[in-house]
Design a protein around this motif. Sequence first.
Motif, PDB file in Angstrom:
ATOM      1  N   LEU A 154       0.859  -1.174   0.000  1.00 41.59           N
ATOM      2  CA  LEU A 154       0.000   0.000   0.000  1.00 41.59           C
ATOM      3  C   LEU A 154       0.900   1.230   0.000  1.00 41.59           C
ATOM      4  O   LEU A 154       1.775   1.359   0.861  1.00 41.59           O
ATOM      5  CB  LEU A 154      -0.929  -0.007   1.210  1.00 41.59           C
ATOM      6  CG  LEU A 154      -1.984   1.093   1.313  1.00 41.59           C
ATOM      7  CD1 LEU A 154      -3.203   0.596   2.087  1.00 41.59           C
ATOM      8  CD2 LEU A 154      -1.432   2.352   1.986  1.00 41.59           C
ATOM      9  N   ARG A 173      -3.082   4.399  -2.060  1.00 36.04           N
ATOM     10  CA  ARG A 173      -3.984   5.006  -1.065  1.00 36.04           C
ATOM     11  C   ARG A 173      -3.228   6.098  -0.308  1.00 36.04           C
ATOM     12  O   ARG A 173      -2.099   5.901   0.113  1.00 36.04           O
ATOM     13  CB  ARG A 173      -4.504   3.960  -0.085  1.00 36.04           C
ATOM     14  CG  ARG A 173      -5.727   4.432   0.723  1.00 36.04           C
ATOM     15  CD  ARG A 173      -6.269   3.263   1.530  1.00 36.04           C
ATOM     16  NE  ARG A 173      -7.563   3.511   2.098  1.00 36.04           N
ATOM     17  CZ  ARG A 173      -8.722   3.311   1.488  1.00 36.04           C
ATOM     18  NH1 ARG A 173      -8.738   2.876   0.235  1.00 36.04           N
ATOM     19  NH2 ARG A 173      -9.874   3.527   2.099  1.00 36.04           N
ATOM     20  N   ASP A 178      -7.282   9.500   3.957  1.00 35.25           N
ATOM     21  CA  ASP A 178      -8.207   8.470   4.446  1.00 35.25           C
ATOM     22  C   ASP A 178      -7.394   7.396   5.158  1.00 35.25           C
ATOM     23  O   ASP A 178      -6.791   6.538   4.523  1.00 35.25           O
ATOM     24  CB  ASP A 178      -8.977   7.865   3.277  1.00 35.25           C
ATOM     25  CG  ASP A 178      -9.955   6.770   3.724  1.00 35.25           C
ATOM     26  OD1 ASP A 178     -10.055   6.519   4.946  1.00 35.25           O
ATOM     27  OD2 ASP A 178     -10.605   6.166   2.856  1.00 35.25           O
ATOM     28  N   PRO A 182      -7.950  -0.755   3.408  1.00 39.46           N
ATOM     29  CA  PRO A 182      -8.962  -1.436   2.594  1.00 39.46           C
ATOM     30  C   PRO A 182      -8.875  -2.962   2.678  1.00 39.46           C
ATOM     31  O   PRO A 182      -8.803  -3.652   1.658  1.00 39.46           O
ATOM     32  CB  PRO A 182      -8.628  -0.944   1.181  1.00 39.46           C
ATOM     33  CG  PRO A 182      -7.155  -0.751   1.202  1.00 39.46           C
ATOM     34  CD  PRO A 182      -6.829  -0.239   2.588  1.00 39.46           C
TER      35      PRO A 182
END
Length: 294
Positions: A154, A173, A178, A182
Amino acid sequence: ISAGCRGDVDTRRGILLGTGAAAACGLTSATLPRDADALSAFVDVGACLAPEYTPSGDGACDDAVGAVLRGVVWEDEPPFAPEDFERYDASDDSDFYEAPRFVKHVDDSALAALTSWYAANLPPARSGAAVLDMCSSWVSHYPEGYANARVAGLGMNEQELARNPVFTEHVVRDLNKDPTLPYDDGSFDFITNTVSVDYLTQPLELFAEMARVLKPGGTAAMSFSNRFFPTKVIAGWGTASDLEHVWTVGAYFHYGGGGAFEAPVAEDLTPRVRPAFSKDHDPMYVVYATKKAA
């Protein structure tokens, strides 16, 4: 901001982001999140100053780093203020990381020490385990040839992640936009984050997510040195010493984990012996914690 401020600032052994370097980056005493004088403590490793690299291997700072989190008594409330997570450049991180950087941000000796630590602590290769590398790029610094049933990456740049040979999957991401991960609850046996914990603007929320996606008995390990992008590092990190960095990451585990983690542990991985004629001298630290059994 000058072009030189887009790369790493080297804060190693007496070379620091002090008022002179800060001014070169447009960071004056009026624009720094903290008093510029506080930066003078940054290169110290607490009372140890800088570790001595001697053939004996018994670096003076070993006990100091480990002792930071041994027997610590935490206050009831997190000790962080909103301004601790402010940054000089608060613009969208996706713009900053849009162009791939196929470089290493810490010197080879420090990275080799981290790889050795991973070799001893990651789930054994081809053991059916699931591993997540957060804030990752084109290299994870795992042992050569490391493979497992699931190795998820990630990070912020698709090109970098696509080049990483250990990943079985990857996702782009922005965790500062955020901080949710996920992945399903209890997905991973081990989580790593290499030299990126200092950029997190919502670390407590992210550490809660790490606790969620780890399996009971799983471990999360945050490794870091003393180099950073000065415009993107959070204020509370850029004005702190190495020992304070250790304490800060330990606090992230304690307060962000919401009681899900065992007491965090700190280790000084800084090499005490360097290759002949090497100019390497970056430190390397790791703070890790294990999720409590169900």
